[in-house]
Design a protein around this motif. Structure first.
Motif, mmCIF file in Angstrom:
data_model
loop_
_atom_site.group_PDB
_atom_site.id
_atom_site.type_symbol
_atom_site.label_atom_id
_atom_site.label_comp_id
_atom_site.label_asym_id
_atom_site.label_seq_id
_atom_site.Cartn_x
_atom_site.Cartn_y
_atom_site.Cartn_z
ATOM 1 N N ASN A 89 0.792 -1.231 0.000
ATOM 2 C CA ASN A 89 0.000 0.000 0.000
ATOM 3 C C ASN A 89 0.825 1.282 0.000
ATOM 4 O O ASN A 89 0.294 2.371 -0.248
ATOM 5 C CB ASN A 89 -0.941 0.014 1.205
ATOM 6 N N VAL A 90 2.125 1.188 0.280
ATOM 7 C CA VAL A 90 2.957 2.375 0.317
ATOM 8 C C VAL A 90 4.420 1.996 0.086
ATOM 9 O O VAL A 90 4.853 0.901 0.451
ATOM 10 C CB VAL A 90 2.806 3.131 1.663
ATOM 11 N N ARG A 91 5.158 2.896 -0.554
ATOM 12 C CA ARG A 91 6.590 2.680 -0.783
ATOM 13 C C ARG A 91 7.344 3.817 -0.094
ATOM 14 O O ARG A 91 7.183 4.987 -0.457
ATOM 15 C CB ARG A 91 6.892 2.672 -2.289
ATOM 16 N N GLU A 92 8.166 3.478 0.886
ATOM 17 C CA GLU A 92 8.869 4.497 1.664
ATOM 18 C C GLU A 92 10.372 4.227 1.688
ATOM 19 O O GLU A 92 10.798 3.093 1.927
ATOM 20 C CB GLU A 92 8.341 4.541 3.106
ATOM 21 N N VAL A 93 11.146 5.296 1.442
ATOM 22 C CA VAL A 93 12.602 5.208 1.558
ATOM 23 C C VAL A 93 13.070 6.373 2.420
ATOM 24 O O VAL A 93 12.354 7.372 2.607
ATOM 25 C CB VAL A 93 13.291 5.249 0.175
ATOM 26 N N TYR A 94 14.306 6.267 2.927
ATOM 27 C CA TYR A 94 14.823 7.256 3.874
ATOM 28 C C TYR A 94 16.180 7.777 3.383
ATOM 29 O O TYR A 94 17.183 7.061 3.437
ATOM 30 C CB TYR A 94 14.954 6.633 5.259
ATOM 31 N N LEU A 95 16.172 9.013 2.894
ATOM 32 C CA LEU A 95 17.416 9.659 2.480
ATOM 33 C C LEU A 95 18.031 10.288 3.728
ATOM 34 O O LEU A 95 17.615 11.358 4.172
ATOM 35 C CB LEU A 95 17.154 10.717 1.403
ATOM 36 N N GLN A 96 19.015 9.613 4.298
ATOM 37 C CA GLN A 96 19.569 10.030 5.584
ATOM 38 C C GLN A 96 20.537 11.199 5.454
ATOM 39 O O GLN A 96 20.674 12.009 6.368
ATOM 40 C CB GLN A 96 20.253 8.825 6.242
ATOM 41 N N ASN A 97 21.202 11.268 4.326
ATOM 42 C CA ASN A 97 22.136 12.372 4.074
ATOM 43 C C ASN A 97 22.510 12.354 2.603
ATOM 44 O O ASN A 97 22.535 11.301 1.963
ATOM 45 C CB ASN A 97 23.415 12.216 4.915
ATOM 46 N N GLY A 98 22.798 13.543 2.056
ATOM 47 C CA GLY A 98 23.343 13.582 0.710
ATOM 48 C C GLY A 98 22.378 14.044 -0.361
ATOM 49 O O GLY A 98 21.413 14.769 -0.098
ATOM 50 N N GLU A 99 22.628 13.575 -1.576
ATOM 51 C CA GLU A 99 21.874 14.013 -2.747
ATOM 52 C C GLU A 99 21.487 12.815 -3.601
ATOM 53 O O GLU A 99 22.301 11.911 -3.831
ATOM 54 C CB GLU A 99 22.704 14.999 -3.572
ATOM 55 N N ALA A 100 20.242 12.828 -4.080
ATOM 56 C CA ALA A 100 19.752 11.710 -4.886
ATOM 57 C C ALA A 100 18.747 12.214 -5.919
ATOM 58 O O ALA A 100 17.965 13.132 -5.656
ATOM 59 C CB ALA A 100 19.104 10.654 -4.000
ATOM 60 N N PHE A 101 18.792 11.592 -7.091
ATOM 61 C CA PHE A 101 17.815 11.863 -8.146
ATOM 62 C C PHE A 101 16.908 10.643 -8.262
ATOM 63 O O PHE A 101 17.388 9.519 -8.437
ATOM 64 C CB PHE A 101 18.515 12.126 -9.473
ATOM 65 N N PHE A 102 15.597 10.861 -8.173
ATOM 66 C CA PHE A 102 14.618 9.773 -8.200
ATOM 67 C C PHE A 102 13.829 9.791 -9.503
ATOM 68 O O PHE A 102 13.330 10.840 -9.926
ATOM 69 C CB PHE A 102 13.626 9.914 -7.044
#
Length: 391
Positions: A219-232
């Motif tokens: 029912n849900v997709r969750e991720v955790y960007l703890q530090n830094g830079e990301a392109f999704f």
């Protein structure tokens, strides 16, 4: 006065020529001076002749400058020869810059010879694909070393290639009460592509850490960007929203592409939307905002601010470019230090606020970037071991 200015300029060009190739305009100016007379031509050849450096050094070391100048003053004061020495002084003044140039050239050669081995630096290359993977059981895998199959976790196969790690579902994942998480850490001088189990792609920049499920809940997709830079680049799924959690905000999407910059040592956290639509919620308040393509949300101590931007500037790193437009030198070197894994030392605080524009391939050696910055004549750089000294 014009003659002295010309001489000063020529001396500077002679010294620059020993450090780097002259620009077309600089070389033309130097050529004009060399071709003015045979004397200029001979002096130029002499100053550039490496074989004569040891002899020049010996002559210079043995030369008693103070004694010579005292004798010159004594003779110049004699009435009968005052006019003669006024002329002599004029020509001596013209030659002084070239004496200084000779001394500096000799000094440069001496410094090169006396430089300790520890400070001799080879070319500083760009970053590369490297990452550390932490599995749910606590084991750690160096993705730069370990290739191919890493694990088979309840129907999710984890495969590592030269530049990416892929989570793919070979069968329907088994249901567990507790979701298993993996974590990827990108070191300085690194980057990596993460492909999640739902086919969402995440490009990870240097000094980035992200935590994510091996397999998403239904029912849900969750991720955790703890530090830094990301392109999704999020795989669209109307029945399962995709949420990126950071330390200060949550970004809720369905299917879209966007960039998040959330370094803990920077005052602002930014989200830049490329396609689709996202909703941003500040964690410590009820404030939320929607973003449209070509918009950027910046979260600082004063709250969320939204503005229209040229997104290419903010995703250039993902597209293989180093791109800055009227950025301060401090901002530029903050990014360069992460990508090239270097330290930076500013000799003058004011240098931090100098502004530059740069556009170069991300995989060029650092010297290519420094050469472009030096063309502006605003600053110059020395490399000592792994430290860039900004003069």
């Amino acid at each position: 006065m014009d003659r002295f200015k010309q001489i000063d300029k020529i001396v500077k060009l002679l010294l620059i020529k020993r450090e780097r190739a002259l620009t077309e305009h600089e070389q033309e100016t130097l050529n004009d001076w060399v071709n003015e007379s045979e004397g200029n031509h001979a002096l130029y050849d002499d100053l550039m002749d490496e074989t004569k450096i040891p002899r020049k050094l010996d002559d210079l070391v043995q030369f008693d400058q103070q004694k010579a100048f005292r004798e010159f003053e004594r003779v110049a004061k004699q009435t009968k020869v005052r006019k003669l020495y006024r002329n002599a002084f004029k020509y001596a003044a013209i030659l002084i810059p070239f004496v200084i140039a000779s001394w500096l050239i000799i000094q440069q050669n001496r410094e090169v010879k006396e430089t300790p081995i520890a400070t001799v630096v080879s070319e500083i290359g760009p970053g590369s694909s490297k990452a550390i993977l932490k599995l749910a059981d606590g084991s750690v895998v160096d993705l730069e070393v370990k290739k191919d199959l890493i694990a088979d976790l309840d129907g999710i196969v984890v495969q590592n290639g030269p530049k990416e790690i892929l989570y793919s579902s070979q069968e329907t994942p088994q249901k567990h009460e507790e979701i298993q998480y993996n974590e990827i850490q990108i070191p300085r001088g690194g980057e990596y592509l993460l492909i999640l189990s739902d086919s969402t792609k995440v490009w990870l920049n240097s000094e980035t850490s992200i935590k994510y499920p091996v397999a998403f809940a239904s029912n849900v997709r969750e991720v955790y960007l703890q530090n830094g830079e990301a392109f999704f680049d999020v795989k669209k799924n109307k029945n399962s929203p995709f949420i990126v959690h950071t330390s200060k905000m949550a970004i809720n999407v369905l299917g879209t592409s966007f960039n998040i910059r959330a370094y803990s040592d920077e005052p602002e956290l930014t989200t830049t939307l490329i396609t689709g639509k996202v909703s941003i919620k500040q964690l410590d308040s009820d404030q939320s905002s929607n973003l449209l393509p070509n918009q950027q949300a910046s979260l600082s101590a004063t709250g969320i601010a939204i503005k229209n931007v040229d997104v290419n500037k903010y995703i250039a790193w993902k597209n293989g470019r180093i791109l800055f437009e009227d950025n301060t030198l401090e901002e530029i070197f903050k990014d360069l230090s992460r990508w090239y894994d270097i330290d930076v030392e500013f000799k003058k605080p004011a240098s931090r606020q100098l502004r530059f524009s740069v556009d170069v391939e991300r995989y060029e050696n650092l010297s290519q970037v420094l050469d472009i910055l030096e063309l502006t004549k605003k600053a110059d750089f020395n490399i000592v071991e792994n430290t860039i000294i900004v003069n």
